[in-house]
Design a protein around this motif. Structure first.
Motif, PDB file in Angstrom:
ATOM      1  N   UNK A 143      -6.170  68.666-109.891  1.00  0.00           N
ATOM      2  CA  UNK A 143      -5.698  69.860-110.703  1.00  0.00           C
ATOM      3  C   UNK A 143      -7.323  70.484-111.313  1.00  0.00           C
ATOM      4  N   UNK A 144      -7.359  71.765-111.264  1.00  0.00           N
ATOM      5  CA  UNK A 144      -8.609  72.090-111.904  1.00  0.00           C
ATOM      6  C   UNK A 144      -8.063  73.433-112.550  1.00  0.00           C
ATOM      7  N   UNK A 145      -8.379  73.775-113.860  1.00  0.00           N
ATOM      8  CA  UNK A 145      -8.051  75.077-114.519  1.00  0.00           C
ATOM      9  C   UNK A 145      -9.237  75.747-114.782  1.00  0.00           C
ATOM     10  N   UNK A 146      -8.973  76.931-114.684  1.00  0.00           N
ATOM     11  CA  UNK A 146     -10.176  78.059-114.883  1.00  0.00           C
ATOM     12  C   UNK A 146      -9.677  79.022-115.874  1.00  0.00           C
ATOM     13  N   UNK A 147     -10.634  79.598-116.639  1.00  0.00           N
ATOM     14  CA  UNK A 147     -10.585  80.546-117.526  1.00  0.00           C
ATOM     15  C   UNK A 147     -11.630  81.586-117.314  1.00  0.00           C
ATOM     16  N   UNK A 148     -10.840  82.669-116.930  1.00  0.00           N
ATOM     17  CA  UNK A 148     -11.850  83.982-116.480  1.00  0.00           C
ATOM     18  C   UNK A 148     -13.063  83.404-115.305  1.00  0.00           C
ATOM     19  N   UNK A 149     -12.447  82.735-114.447  1.00  0.00           N
ATOM     20  CA  UNK A 149     -13.314  82.171-113.311  1.00  0.00           C
ATOM     21  C   UNK A 149     -14.203  80.925-113.705  1.00  0.00           C
ATOM     22  N   UNK A 150     -14.215  80.409-114.574  1.00  0.00           N
ATOM     23  CA  UNK A 150     -15.090  79.187-115.261  1.00  0.00           C
ATOM     24  C   UNK A 150     -14.000  78.111-115.462  1.00  0.00           C
ATOM     25  N   UNK A 151     -14.629  76.987-114.602  1.00  0.00           N
ATOM     26  CA  UNK A 151     -13.854  75.773-114.761  1.00  0.00           C
ATOM     27  C   UNK A 151     -13.864  75.031-116.173  1.00  0.00           C
ATOM     28  N   UNK A 152     -12.705  75.002-116.720  1.00  0.00           N
ATOM     29  CA  UNK A 152     -12.698  74.094-118.147  1.00  0.00           C
ATOM     30  C   UNK A 152     -11.996  72.720-118.326  1.00  0.00           C
ATOM     31  N   UNK A 153     -11.278  72.362-117.296  1.00  0.00           N
ATOM     32  CA  UNK A 153     -10.629  70.911-117.427  1.00  0.00           C
ATOM     33  C   UNK A 153     -10.181  70.724-115.980  1.00  0.00           C
ATOM     34  N   UNK A 154     -10.123  69.183-115.930  1.00  0.00           N
ATOM     35  CA  UNK A 154      -9.282  68.889-114.474  1.00  0.00           C
ATOM     36  C   UNK A 154      -8.030  67.854-114.883  1.00  0.00           C
ATOM     37  N   UNK A 155      -7.590  68.301-116.340  1.00  0.00           N
ATOM     38  CA  UNK A 155      -6.394  67.283-116.686  1.00  0.00           C
ATOM     39  C   UNK A 155      -5.214  68.042-116.024  1.00  0.00           C
TER      40      UNK A 155
END
Length: 194
Positions: A143-155
């Motif tokens: 899993x990868x989380x993105x904020x406004x298109x920028x990756x922020x975490x893989x938790x």
């Protein structure tokens, strides 16, 4: 107005020898798709192979989330004059009501998947989770989380910071498995409340 979709888990799917057979509860109609995007009504056993998606539709027109099943090809007996034995081979082809399509081995090795879904309140201070969706058995998921298109975490969980207010969150799930093409699916975009 009835807006509750039926559950595809109530549908019985039997896949064998190049044929898919679906059974649904009374009052529910079925559709199937070889690619998950173009759907055809299910009226009886279908000659088809590979990954096939299916869904249930109730009388009000509400459709369930799609599920999938892998339908093995029917063995074809090949006889060679003078040969001492008969060999059975699997013929990779997909058959539907419109045409016959020959599929190469690479196309049959694509991971089947459904779209991930973000769960939880999109609000600062809250924690979001992602429902990864249904994948081919044995697939390794990240899993990868993105904020406004920028990756922020893989938790696996995402804590919404106050700095994220008004921004857009997307969760992407990548599936991999030996012998299959790697596939990445993205959730719908969720906007964090201000």
């Amino acid at each position: 107005i009835d807006t509750t979709a039926p559950d595809a888990a109530d549908v019985t799917a039997v896949a064998a020898d190049g044929t898919l057979t679906l059974t649904a509860p009374d009052g529910v109609t079925l559709e199937y798709s070889p690619n998950g995007s173009v759907w055809a009504p299910y009226t009886g056993p279908v000659a088809i192979t590979g990954v096939v998606y299916y869904r249930a539709i109730d009388a009000a027109g509400n459709a369930s989330a799609p599920k999938f099943v892998e339908v093995p090809a029917q063995p074809v007996v090949v006889s060679v004059p003078g040969a001492t034995k008969v060999v059975e081979v699997q013929v990779p082809q997909i058959v539907n009501t419109e045409k016959v399509v020959t599929v190469n081995a690479a196309a049959l090795s694509k991971l089947a998947s459904t779209r991930p879904v973000i769960k939880g309140k999109a609000k600062a201070g809250k924690t979001l989770k992602v429902k990864k969706g249904a994948w081919t058995a044995g697939a390794k998921l990240t899993v990868k989380w993105y904020v406004n298109g920028k990756k922020v975490t893989t938790a696996s969980k995402f804590k919404v910071k106050h700095a994220y207010k008004g921004k857009r969150i997307v969760a992407k799930v990548t599936g991999s498995k030996s012998g299959y093409k790697t596939v990445t699916r993205a959730s719908k975009t969720v906007k964090i409340k201000k």
